[in-house]
Design a protein around this motif. Structure first.
Motif: not given
Length: 159
Positions: A103-118
């Protein structure tokens, strides 16, 4: 009157669960993977969900990946010297009979170097695969929402 209320409730019930979705692999249940809609120039996006372990043995989330991102990392927020920091973690233990909330301000998955913003606007979905040590791999669909389920507004994670 009661009959009309029952019919109304039956009609509205599917709408209440339109964004709720759960996945299961082995003894693990993953509830409502979601992400917040972010501005088009946001460098990263975070994904959230809850993992319930119904089993008698612990498991471990080893990694995550998604075709919309060049890189995905497991992160947690921790308070250090009165400052909230975001740390990369190599894995997350899912205790036997317990649960872990991303959840926000806890564990989370960070998705970086975004390829597809659609796929990052309100109401869209994107695929993400969770890799567990014992249970194996599980593909989920992450729902993008304007607001967090608790009604808070999105925040951008800078790298």
């Amino acid at each position: 009157m009661l009959k009309k209320l029952i019919v109304l409730a039956a009609l509205l019930l599917p709408a209440c669960f339109a964004n709720a979705h759960e996945y299961k692999i082995g003894e693990l249940e993953i509830a409502h993977p979601w992400s917040q809609e972010l501005p088009p120039n946001a460098p990263n996006v975070a994904a959230y969900f809850v993992i319930h372990n119904k089993g008698s043995a612990a498991d471990r989330l080893l990694s995550v990946d998604s075709p919309i991102a060049g890189e995905a990392q497991l992160h947690e927020h921790v308070m250090q010297n009165d400052v909230m920091k975001m740390n990369h973690v190599p894995s997350v233990e899912i205790p036997a009979g317990g649960e872990v909330t991303f959840a926000p301000m806890a564990y989370h998955v960070m998705l970086m170097n975004l390829k597809d913003r659609s796929q990052l606007s309100d109401g869209k979905r994107f695929p993400m695969t969770l890799h567990f040590e014992k249970a194996g791999d599980l593909k989920v669909e992450v729902v993008v929402q304007k607001q967090a389920p608790d009604g808070t507004q999105p925040h951008v994670h800078a790298q």
